[in-house]
Design an enzyme around this catalytic site. Structure first.
Site, PDB file in Angstrom:
ATOM      1  N   ASP A 108     -42.416  14.086 -23.895  1.00 14.21           N
ATOM      2  CA  ASP A 108     -43.407  15.151 -24.046  1.00 14.21           C
ATOM      3  C   ASP A 108     -44.077  15.542 -22.736  1.00 14.21           C
ATOM      4  O   ASP A 108     -44.824  16.527 -22.698  1.00 14.21           O
ATOM      5  CB  ASP A 108     -44.461  14.746 -25.076  1.00 14.21           C
ATOM      6  N   ASP A 165     -36.552  19.357 -30.413  1.00 17.30           N
ATOM      7  CA  ASP A 165     -37.746  19.742 -29.652  1.00 17.30           C
ATOM      8  C   ASP A 165     -37.561  19.513 -28.147  1.00 17.30           C
ATOM      9  O   ASP A 165     -38.145  20.210 -27.320  1.00 17.30           O
ATOM     10  CB  ASP A 165     -38.973  18.905 -30.084  1.00 17.30           C
TER      11      ASP A 165
END
Ligand SMILES: *[C@@H]1O[C@H](CO)[C@@H](O)[C@H](O)[C@H]1NC(C)=O
Ligand SMILES: *[C@@H]1O[C@H](CO)[C@@H](O)[C@H](O)[C@H]1NC(C)=O
Ligand SMILES: *[C@@H]1O[C@H](CO)[C@@H](O)[C@H](O)[C@H]1NC(C)=O
Ligand SMILES: *[C@@H]1O[C@H](CO)[C@@H](O)[C@H](O)[C@H]1NC(C)=O
Ligand SMILES: *[C@@H]1O[C@H](CO)[C@@H](O)[C@H](O)[C@H]1NC(C)=O
Ligand SMILES: *[C@@H]1O[C@H](CO)[C@@H](O)[C@H](O)[C@H]1NC(C)=O
Ligand SMILES: *[C@@H]1O[C@H](CO)[C@@H](O)[C@H](O)[C@H]1NC(C)=O
Length: 389
Positions: A108, A165
């Site tokens: 992330d 993602d």
């Protein structure tokens, strides 16, 4: 609070000049959030919130995966309202996220650093911002396996997990490589995109959420879902990430198969929306709505991510496809900015936010019909991109 109410009624009167209204409304709502940020001494990073409540659930600048989206909204606001005050705010909320660039424990780092420092560098071109981007890229690169030919998404004892993602995090590698001419970072990002293109898509260009690889030989162990309805189903936000991610991968590589895949994934979305006039997807394209399961929530964040991606994608395709994609992007943004999906649309809503009706993960396990920092970020990104055409 008083200011917010005044703008609410203003917006009802002017729902037809949407782009301006979304950004003006964002300025107002995020002014309230900026005050909360200042009061918290820089520890308030809104992540998601119940629209009926006053307070967002927040993280700190260096925890979770969402802390970059709050700064990101301020960079989008700055592009609409280039005032000293807007600039000051964008910098103030971005600065505390810098240490995330040294985090190697999660993929992330791409979301966090590119939404804050990535936008800061794009707009201001200051070398200290590029340094943070490059640091972040090297952190992400530590998660690369040359055997799997991907960067690791989630840490797990089970296997080498890659989620769709993760396509979004490649922008960090591509951008750092483009600025520093570091070919290693470029190769890692390109390999990841290429492997994902072959493994995450089904024949109809819908996506699996998770692919689990064997770290020792790079083979696929299984394909499944963590946030969707079923292993075989298509989680709406994941599909939007794929459109956005392959559009970015094409931006930097000009590799035609990435463009074709972005178009294929976009066409999947366009042919699976609720109807030709209802453009906001349910949280999973395959979640059944029947007498057993009468309610399924939407995911406005999936719509916003998709709309923003389509605007960029429309710049890479043939004129007829361009027109179709732009019309769709405008249609999605128009629906998102209507009272049906925005905080100003319901007098009971109290949260300083833009969109409601976001779904965090899987329904009904995770919060749904909530405001999401990434919904607001990608909506404002889509509006800014449309306004620059
Ligand atoms: C621009 O931002 C400043 C500072 O937040 C604010 O006072 C002003 O009203 C904003 N302008 C517009 C057009 O939103
Ligand atoms: C990352 O860590 C290095 C080494 O400790 C440090 O010099 C640098 O300032 C850190 N970078 C950021 C953006 O915090
Ligand atoms: C993508 O992977 C395929 C098959 O593994 C390979 O033939 C091709 O050269 C790769 N393309 C890029 C751009 O890496
Ligand atoms: C990469 O950097 C060059 C200048 O160094 C710039 O002209 C180009 O637009 C950049 N590419 C992308 C995709 O941003
Ligand atoms: C899926 O995408 C590929 C490009 O990767 C394209 O050739 C193919 O026609 C698409 N399939 C469908 C069913 O749209
Ligand atoms: C509704 O959908 C669920 C999940 O697919 C299924 O188990 C159930 O049998 C369906 N009910 C009806 C009445 O079709
Ligand atoms: C949006 O969320 C509200 C709850 O906050 C819910 O009542 C409403 O039905 C949802 N709208 C749609 C279109 O799903």
């Amino acid at each position: 609070m008083a200011i917010r109410l005044v703008f609410s009624s203003f917006l009802f009167l002017c729902a037809n000049v949407l782009a301006i209204d979304v950004m003006r409304y964002a300025s107002v709502q995020y002014s309230t959030l900026y005050s909360e940020f200042v009061d918290s001494e820089g520890k308030f990073y809104p992540s998601y919130g119940n629209p009926l409540e006053l307070d967002w659930k927040s993280t700190t600048a260096t925890s979770g995966w969402t802390s970059g989206f709050f700064p990101g909204v301020f960079w989008n606001i700055l592009q609409y309202n280039a005032s000293q005050e807007s600039l000051k705010r964008a910098i103030a909320v971005t600065t505390p996220t810098a240490p995330f660039a040294n985090v190697t424990g999660t993929h992330d780092v791409g979301f966090v650093i590119m939404s804050g420092f990535g936008n800061a560098y794009r707009l201001l071109k200051l070398p200290e911002y590029l340094n943070v981007v490059v640091t972040g890229a090297h952190s992400l690169a530590t998660r690369y396996s040359p055997i799997v030919r991907c960067t690791r998404s989630w840490n797990s004892a089970q296997g080498f997990l890659v989620i769709i993602d993760n396509m979004m995090n490649l922008e960090l590698l591509f951008e750092a490589s483009n600025q520093t001419k570091d070919q290693t970072l470029y190769n890692i990002a390109r390999q990841h995109a290429n492997r994902t293109m072959h493994e995450h898509f089904r024949d109809d260009n819908s996506t699996y959420h998770v692919v689990e690889y064997d770290e020792k030989d790079g083979s696929v162990i299984r394909k499944y879902t963590a946030q969707g309805y079923a292993d075989w189903s298509t989680w709406a936000r994941g599909q939007s990430w794929s459109v956005h991610g392959f559009t970015i991968a094409y931006r930097y590589t000009k590799y035609q198969p990435f463009l074709d895949k972005a178009i294929g994934a976009a066409n999947y979305v366009l042919t699976h929306l609720p109807s030709s006039t209802d453009l906001i997807p349910y949280w999973d394209y395959d979640a059944p709505r029947n007498s057993t399961l009468p309610y399924q929530p939407r995911d406005t964040s999936a719509a916003a991510i998709f709309a923003s991606a389509l605007v960029e994608l429309s710049g890479y395709v043939t004129p007829d496809l361009r027109d179709r994609f732009l019309a769709a992007a405008k249609g999605v943004v128009d629906q998102l900015s209507s009272p049906k999906y925005m905080i100003y649309g319901d007098k009971q809503y109290k949260l300083p936010a833009l969109l409601v009706n976001g779904t965090i993960g899987s329904y009904p396990k995770n919060p749904y019909d909530v405001s999401l920092s990434y919904g607001d970020y990608y909506l404002t990104q889509a509006v800014i991109r449309l306004s620059k055409l």
